[in-house]
Enzyme design. Structure first.
Site, PDB file in Angstrom:
ATOM      1  N   SER A  10       0.801  -1.225   0.000  1.00  0.00           N
ATOM      2  CA  SER A  10       0.000   0.000   0.000  1.00  0.00           C
ATOM      3  C   SER A  10       0.832   1.272   0.000  1.00  0.00           C
ATOM      4  CB  SER A  10      -0.934   0.008   1.216  1.00  0.00           C
ATOM      5  OG  SER A  10      -0.194   0.041   2.418  1.00  0.00           O
TER       6      SER A  10
ATOM      7  N   LYS B 222      -7.045   3.607   8.489  1.00  0.00           N
ATOM      8  CA  LYS B 222      -6.109   4.589   7.938  1.00  0.00           C
ATOM      9  C   LYS B 222      -6.697   5.995   7.978  1.00  0.00           C
ATOM     10  CE  LYS B 222      -3.804   1.252   4.910  1.00  0.00           C
ATOM     11  NZ  LYS B 222      -3.534   0.831   3.518  1.00  0.00           N
TER      12      LYS B 222
END
Length: 888
Positions: free
Chosen positions: A783, A826
């Site tokens: 990511s 996140k």
């Protein structure tokens, strides 16, 4: 030592339940009831000249005494005091009428006492005043009439002490002289025995020689443990000859008990040899049994074990197995090596809940919702799944529901949710910690052939909880490991499979046990370490981290009251405003859960506790007194009071009377107090701006076992040979992402105006170094692809990335931005760090529905389909490039 005093005609009465204070004895009592506290305040604390109070024995039942006379309060009046209508010569009818009004039985004789030490305290957080009083018994008195003065009792009394002339006359009596000589002889013999056994008694010998005999009897007997009836008998012994006779009897009895104990000890030690030292305690028990004429202890224990096994409700096949083991045990001697192991095994069979289950009440979904809401703030999706689970159990109680596995960072309430499920089902709760377990035997147990073998944690947990249908929490199921001793995760496959756990076979138990009635719940921080077959047997429920608003509500509703209670405080002593809690959340903690927040609140509570404790003061009430030291003796007070009683070593007792009181003041936490206790703030909103102050730095978002985190990526160049260096304890996947990012940037260098010509190498004559700060923390995953590209473009273009922007996403070699996981965590991490803009893969738009609306409203979420979209939004004013995708 008690001295002769002149008693007043009236005394305030402090009742002692099932306890007697004799003249010359010293006790320490703690007064907590309203009546006793009022008596001490008015009769002792508030008076400069400390007077006397009366100590009157009281029975805790309504039965008459066989020794002395007991009285019952009634009603009347006398000189402004509410009389309890007691006369020594009351008739039986009057006594019966008084007994209907009150069950307490007051003794007619008591002891006048004076206060040697007096202290006052305040219980926190209730604020209740208590007193600790040290009293010395002085002389006997007889109660003529018992009345009330406010909440406590007063009595009209007459002294029972002899005058000096009467005492001198008694001392000339030959019978009294003979009794005195006999008492001293017996007492001296006891002191000699104690001196040989305990190396003490010198001071007591001095007392025997110096203290008058009529006082010595009370002082000596007061140090013995005796029944309430015997204490009353000594109190009622007004006649000196009777008193000496009874004291001699009690001392002689105590002496004989010591000699019997010595005889038993000598008999046992004489039978021991060097090879029998380990059986010392068993031999002592046998000798005691022989003295009592009872020597069938082992047989009784085995019979009791057999009765316990019969009542255990074992299935027929297991009962047959248990009977075979029991017959084998009966044929063995206790000294044989296998006796104890067989006995422990049979006790386990008898203790296991074969058919004993929790009585489940009818499920009330509304009450379950209220319980979940009161215990946990937020977590709406998780609560809804639990309610659905409970609804199915209500409609079909015997349904085999799924094994719920709560997955989330530490401190978000996984374990407490399992406890709430148990409360909603009306079942007992048992927790098994699997963190660090690497031995299969921890699950299945050890085989009985090994020394120190024991059942597995499952069977042991069922034994502890005592029912066959508890809610069993498998805590930290992702922390199990495997080595040469086996794989605990594989052993759990049988436990969590409803088709197999009907006949779970523990190696130690060696008989099948039905686990199908147990409701299993598991918790984990990560899914990746859990083996796929075990994961397939559980339903995962993810618990994300809390938002700042949720943490604030949790702190105000749950954490602060709990922390204050744990530190003996209340809101009257410490107040933490909501603004200060928010300050702690933003500037002192950055976590997904609330454990660090609770630790900071606890630090404030500890500091407040020190400040409150320092307000204690001491007020001296008298002088020329020595410090009090004495052994503890149990005692109780009537009327619900609490008494701690101590018998002071016999001798001259002069003690200081001192008082203590506490005056706490409320503390309100402010920013100055925060910095003084917690130190300077650990985080501030300018961190991202400071880190991204130069070109070559970008802000990424990553997911860890502790929730979402902000990850900075730094890139720099230097003279070299076109090589790339990576640091920060990186895994293989993230290294490949860095190589891919560099390749993509080199291929698009001319498009982004990083090179003057398309065939120009941006790495010509220089090396690239990419670093992920926090090098002690391992990092891996795809990511960070878009973050790496952004950092490299910033480095080559010397254009700074926006400090208020963070990003996440995987990229391909062709520049497509692929979706990643952990979007909610996140975004919450970006919100905690004060990030205002977040760039996400376009295909992650579906995950935004899980993000709280309050968080989304404070962020600008940008969805990117290609890498060009990311770069356009990552830089102030966009990132110019040629509108040419021929190389894609």
């Amino acid at each position: 030592m008690a001295e002769t005093v002149e008693l007043p005609s009236r005394l305030a009465i402090l009742p002692f339940r099932n306890k007697v204070l004799l003249p010359g004895a010293i006790i320490r009592i703690r007064c907590t009831s309203h009546s006793s506290v009022t008596l001490v305040e008015q009769e002792l604390w508030q008076k400069e000249e400390k007077g006397l109070i009366g100590i009157l024995p009281v029975r805790d039942d309504a039965e008459g005494s066989s020794i002395g006379t007991m009285i019952n309060p009634g009603a009347g009046s006398d000189s402004g005091e509410r009389s309890l209508k007691f006369l020594v010569g009351t008739t039986d009818a009057q006594k019966s009428d008084a007994k209907d009004q009150q069950d307490l039985q007051w003794h007619t004789r008591g002891v006048a006492a004076r206060a040697l030490h007096l202290s006052r305290g305040v219980e926190k957080p209730s604020g209740r005043v208590t007193y600790v009083v040290v009293l010395e018994g002085l002389s006997r008195f007889n109660v003529q009439e018992l009345g009330k003065r406010g909440p406590y009792s007063v009595a009209r009394i007459t002294s029972l002490e002899m005058t000096k002339a009467e005492l001198e006359q008694v001392k000339q009596d030959p019978d009294f002289v003979a009794l005195s000589r006999q008492f001293k002889t017996t007492a001296m013999e006891l002191v000699s025995v104690l001196e040989q056994k305990q190396k003490t008694g010198g001071r007591t010998k001095v007392l025997l020689e110096t203290v008058p005999i009529h006082k010595l009897a009370d002082i000596f007997v007061a140090s013995f443990e005796m029944s309430f009836e015997e204490q009353l008998s000594m109190l009622d012994s007004v006649d000196l000859k009777v008193r000496l006779s009874k004291a001699t009897e009690l001392v002689d009895r105590h002496l004989q008990s010591i000699r019997v104990a010595e005889k038993i000890t000598q008999k046992v030690e004489g039978q021991l040899s060097k090879s029998q030292k380990e059986y010392l305690l068993r031999q002592q028990m046998r000798a005691i049994k022989e003295e009592l004429g009872d020597n069938d202890d082992d047989e009784d224990d085995v019979a009791a074990l057999e009765r316990k096994m019969q009542a255990a409700g074992m299935p027929s096949n297991i009962w047959k197995h248990a009977q075979r083991e029991l017959r084998r045990l009966k044929k063995m001697q206790p000294q044989q090596p296998g006796y104890n192991s067989s006995r422990v095994y049979l006790e386990l069979l008898a203790d296991l809940p074969w058919d004993k289950a929790s009585e489940e009440h009818e499920l009330d979904l509304k009450a379950a919702k209220e319980r979940l809401d009161s215990d946990h703030y937020g977590l709406a999706k998780v609560k809804q799944r639990i309610i659905e689970y409970l609804a199915v159990r209500k409609l079909k109680p015997d349904a085999r529901g799924p094994v719920l596995c709560f997955v989330g960072p530490p401190g978000v309430g996984k374990t407490s949710l399992a406890s709430s499920i148990a409360a909603a089902l009306g079942r007992k709760f048992v927790r098994l910690s699997l963190g660090g377990v690497k031995d299969e035997a921890d699950i299945r147990g050890h085989r009985r052939t090994y020394i120190g073998s024991m059942p597995g944690r499952l069977i042991d947990g069922l034994k502890r909880v005592g029912v066959c249908n508890p809610v069993m929490l498998l805590d930290e199921i992702d922390k199990t490991g495997s080595d040469v001793r086996g794989d605990p995760a594989s052993a759990l496959l049988e436990v969590l499979d409803p088709e197999q756990n009907k006949s779970f076979n523990d190696h130690y138990l060696n008989v099948p046990y039905d686990l199908s009635k147990v409701v299993f719940v598991a918790t984990a921080n990560r899914v990746q370490p859990i083996p796929p077959p075990l994961l397939d047997r559980m339903e995962l429920i993810e618990l994300p981290g809390y938002t700042q608003e949720e943490k604030l509500k949790i702190a105000m509703r749950h954490l602060i009251p709990r922390v204050l209670d744990q530190h003996g405080l209340s809101s009257e002593f410490l107040k933490i405003p909501e603004a200060m809690v928010k300050n702690i959340i933003q500037r002192y903690t950055r976590e997904a859960g609330v454990r660090s927040l609770e630790r900071n609140l606890a630090a404030l509570a500890r500091a407040a506790a020190v400040m409150v404790a320092e307000h204690e003061q001491s007020l001296p009430l008298s002088k020329d007194v020595q410090k009090l030291t004495s052994p503890l003796l149990n005692g109780r007070m009537a009327e619900g009071g609490e008494v701690e009683m101590e018998v002071i070593p016999m001798g001259v007792n002069d003690h200081e009377i001192g008082g203590t009181f506490q005056s706490p003041s409320a503390l309100v936490v402010d920013e100055t107090m925060l910095e003084k206790i917690l130190g300077p703030p650990r985080f501030d909103d300018s961190e991202a701006a400071d880190r991204v102050a130069s070109a070559g730095v970008s802000v990424g978002l990553v997911w860890t076992t502790f929730g979402g985190e902000v990850q900075f990526v730094e890139a720099t160049s230097m003279v070299g040979k076109g090589e790339m260096h990576l640091t920060g304890q990186l895994g293989d996947v993230i290294k490949e992402s860095a190589q891919l990012a560099l390749t993509w940037v080199r291929a698009r260098a001319s498009d982004f105006k990083l090179a003057l010509a398309g065939d120009m190498n941006v790495l010509d004559g220089r090396d690239i170094h990419i670093h992920f700060p926090a090098g002690a923390v391992p990092k891996d995953g795809p990511s960070a692809g878009v973050t790496l590209v952004t950092a490299l473009v910033s480095l080559f273009s010397q254009k700074r990335v926006r400090a208020d922007t963070a990003m996440t996403g995987e990229m391909t070699l062709r520049g497509l931005v692929l979706p990643v996981g952990g979007i909610k965590d996140k975004i919450l991490a970006a919100h905690r760090y004060g990030i205002k803009r977040v760039i996400l893969p376009q295909r992650n738009s579906k995950d935004l529905v899980e993000v709280p609306a309050a968080v989304l409203s404070s962020l600008e979420v940008i969805l990117a389909k290609r890498m060009e979209d990311v770069l356009e939004n990552a830089f102030e004013g966009g990132c110019p490039w040629r509108n040419n995708y021929s190389k894609l």
